[in-house]
Enzyme design. Structure first.
Site, mmCIF file in Angstrom:
data_model
loop_
_atom_site.group_PDB
_atom_site.id
_atom_site.type_symbol
_atom_site.label_atom_id
_atom_site.label_comp_id
_atom_site.label_asym_id
_atom_site.label_seq_id
_atom_site.Cartn_x
_atom_site.Cartn_y
_atom_site.Cartn_z
ATOM 1 C CG HIS A 1 -7.662 -9.733 -7.192
ATOM 2 N ND1 HIS A 1 -7.931 -8.409 -7.429
ATOM 3 C CD2 HIS A 1 -7.927 -10.377 -8.345
ATOM 4 C CE1 HIS A 1 -8.330 -8.259 -8.669
ATOM 5 N NE2 HIS A 1 -8.329 -9.445 -9.249
ATOM 6 C CG HIS B 1 -2.117 1.225 1.306
ATOM 7 N ND1 HIS B 1 -1.204 0.521 0.554
ATOM 8 C CD2 HIS B 1 -1.844 0.947 2.598
ATOM 9 C CE1 HIS B 1 -0.423 -0.167 1.369
ATOM 10 N NE2 HIS B 1 -0.785 0.064 2.612
ATOM 11 C CD GLU C 1 2.784 0.613 1.150
ATOM 12 O OE1 GLU C 1 2.511 -0.315 0.364
ATOM 13 O OE2 GLU C 1 2.901 0.460 2.364
ATOM 14 C CG HIS D 1 -0.347 3.152 5.979
ATOM 15 N ND1 HIS D 1 1.009 3.111 5.771
ATOM 16 C CD2 HIS D 1 -0.826 1.951 5.595
ATOM 17 C CE1 HIS D 1 1.343 1.910 5.279
ATOM 18 N NE2 HIS D 1 0.246 1.195 5.174
HETATM 19 CO CO CO Z 1 0.258 -0.626 4.220
#
Ligand code: CO
Length: 315
Positions: free
Chosen positions: A129, A186, A216, A248
């Site tokens: 976005h 993610h 997350e 990650h």
């Molecule tokens: Co991250």
């Protein structure tokens, strides 16, 4: 349903960006256009990824660059990175990485007046976005530079189903017959986070022992742990669903610390093997991105011949 509604909204955002680009474009030079076909304007593709400061993290996503060149001979290819933090870390190490705005400005300064901004993100979330807004702002002030945005990996339900099959194909080599497959994406607070449970559903329809969680967001570790326990599986192949091989993957998913997915699944009694190939390392996934790029290139062409509205409505 949610996702398609979301896509409609996102589609309008992109159309707005394009409409602004069209408004900013100068009137065509009628006299030369009548005499002969206009010389094709210089066209560039800006490939945009989150980035990573880990050595080798981008090796797999960079595989797409020669594929873009092969699919669109003669096109200029540039890169930009949406993570300000990654750009800052790399700058401290003496490596300057461009933000999307910087890369767009550089391309324009070099005379490229037609640019496809191809997102290499996984979902149309916050990073995407922000990218749309930046491209919008650039097109608005771009003095006639036309900008079309190519969608991230998961833009609609066809992508969901295609990606589920691609993931299962990629995970097949070396898989033990009783091994469950667990991907970790993610996750996000952004509304586009609905893509994760949607993809988890698409995976389960192809393979009942294929699961998806997020670092997350939703589905969480506990959600996936509950599913794994209920299924009765004992062995797991753990993989990231991330464009690049960075923090990650190395820490949160497969790290040796007690709070990584690998450690927690092992502590829960599962036998865990890991494969940290990022999703950009799946050739089928790159093909999905390349398909979105091809569509954006067609939209750019359609604008040239005055069919912009029609082309944009076909998303
Ligand atoms: Co991250």
């Amino acid at each position: 349903m949610l996702l398609s509604r979301l896509n409609n909204r996102l589609g309008r955002a992109c159309v707005l960006a394009l409409a602004l680009a069209a408004l900013a474009a100068p009137a065509p030079a009628a006299e030369t256009a009548k005499a002969k076909s206009p010389v094709p304007a210089k066209t560039a593709v800006l490939l945009v990824t989150f980035g990573s400061s880990h050595a080798g993290a981008l090796d797999q996503v960079r595989l797409i660059e020669p594929e873009v060149r092969a699919a669109h001979p003669g096109v200029e290819v540039a890169w930009a990175y949406t993570s300000a933090k990654v750009r800052q870390i790399m700058a401290q190490r003496g490596e300057k990485l461009d933000s999307p705005q910087e890369a767009l400005a550089k391309l324009q300064a070099r005379g490229f007046t037609r640019i496809v901004v191809q997102s290499l993100h996984v979902i149309p979330g916050a990073e995407f976005h922000d990218l749309v807004q930046e491209a919008q702002a650039f097109a608005h002030h771009g003095k006639g530079t036309r900008v079309v945005i190519g969608w991230p990996l998961l833009s609609d339900t066809n992508d969901l189903q295609a990606l589920a099959r691609i993931m299962l194909r990629a995970a097949a080599p070396g898989r033990q017959p009783d091994q469950a497959l667990v991907w970790v994406g993610h996750g996000t607070h952004h509304p586009a986070g609905v893509a994760y449970p949607a993809l988890a559903h698409a995976l389960s329809q192809v393979d009942q022992r294929a699961y998806l969680g997020t670092v997350e967001g939703y589905p969480s570790f506990d959600d996936v742990l509950g599913q794994l326990k209920a299924s009765g599986v004992k062995a797991i192949k753990l993989m990231p669903l991330l464009t690049v091989l960075g923090e990650h993957s190395k820490q949160d998913i497969a790290g040796d610390d007690a709070d990584s997915w690998k450690s927690r699944l092992s502590a829960a009694g599962f036998t865990v093997t890991t494969d940290l190939t990022p999703v950009a390392g799946y050739s089928g996934a790159r093909d999905l991105w390349l398909g979105h790029l091809a569509k954006a290139m067609r939209e750019l062409q359609a604008e040239k011949s005055g069919q912009a509205k029609k082309a944009h409505a076909t998303k």
